[in-house]
Design an enzyme around this catalytic site. Sequence first.
Site: not given
Length: 330
Positions: A22, A40-41, A82, A100, A179, A257
């Site tokens: 997205r 990224s790890r 976050h 979010k 979420d 959405t």
Amino acid sequence: MHAPAPPLRIGVVGCADFARRRMLPVIAADPGLRLAAVASRSEAKAARFADAFGCAAVHGYDALLAAPDIDAVYLPLPPMLHAEWIERALRAGKHVLAEKPLTADAAGTERLLRLAADRGLVLLENLVFPHHAQHAAVRKFLADGAIGEVRDVAVAFTIPPRPEDDIRYRPRGGGALLDMGVYPIRAALHYLGPEVEVVGAVLRSQAATGVVVAGRVLARTPAGVTADLAFGMEHSYRTSCEFAGSAGRLQLDRVFTPPPDFPPVVRIERQDGREEVVLPADDQYANVVRHFVHAVRTGTPAQAEAEAEATLRQARLVGEVESRAVRVTV
């Protein structure tokens, strides 16, 4: 004539699937941004994302935040990560567009918003639906008295069960409240105003993990307008909003959405008949990215303050849900 400002150089902290599907396509397409790097790890995962979007791969989040050629970051990490990485990004001098919710609690959200303001940086929560034109249209219908005075609002965001290894079922994923639940909660604030408060709630949690998988919230305004807010990940798919008024009902589907090419339909039912109004399609993801770039470029304090207050009030309502809920283990 002034030369156009160079694009903001943005890096991505994390390689979430949602980001790939997205957000990264609209970030890469926005002329106000240059997608500079993905971190990224996992070196392999960073390389796959970087190859797909034509940018640099960075091993480790700290390495990206230390880069002097990064102006801003997009942060699509799991909710419980976050707070730490938003703070690190702000202290590294980066503007932040974060998925979010900003944090899992109101105190943490308030602290980060204050840190951003003190440093003159933009911190924007990527809750995209208010940036879709359909919500401005619905607000106008309501303000014009299309259904009389609003008495009640019912909002739902539910999805079918996910695979057992889905991040949402892990404590660091935040569960259904963080979420999906934030969407109906923010919708209540968006339409009913900042004085909405939680009256009661029910939260369903997994016995093994304690993760919330579903819930329902009853909220109200001081004038007694009620909001019935449902969310969860053990249902059929539903994103809907219905307003009941003194003279009719207004319904809106695909509230949170809608695809960019989807024309929303507003259904209005009154005593004397029904009507359907087809609204123009809109791309809420591209809109929020443009909004972020504009906020960084212009630094509009009044707007930033209003958005920060809405984000903080949302976090406080999530806290009210958690403190007042009846909890059921499944």
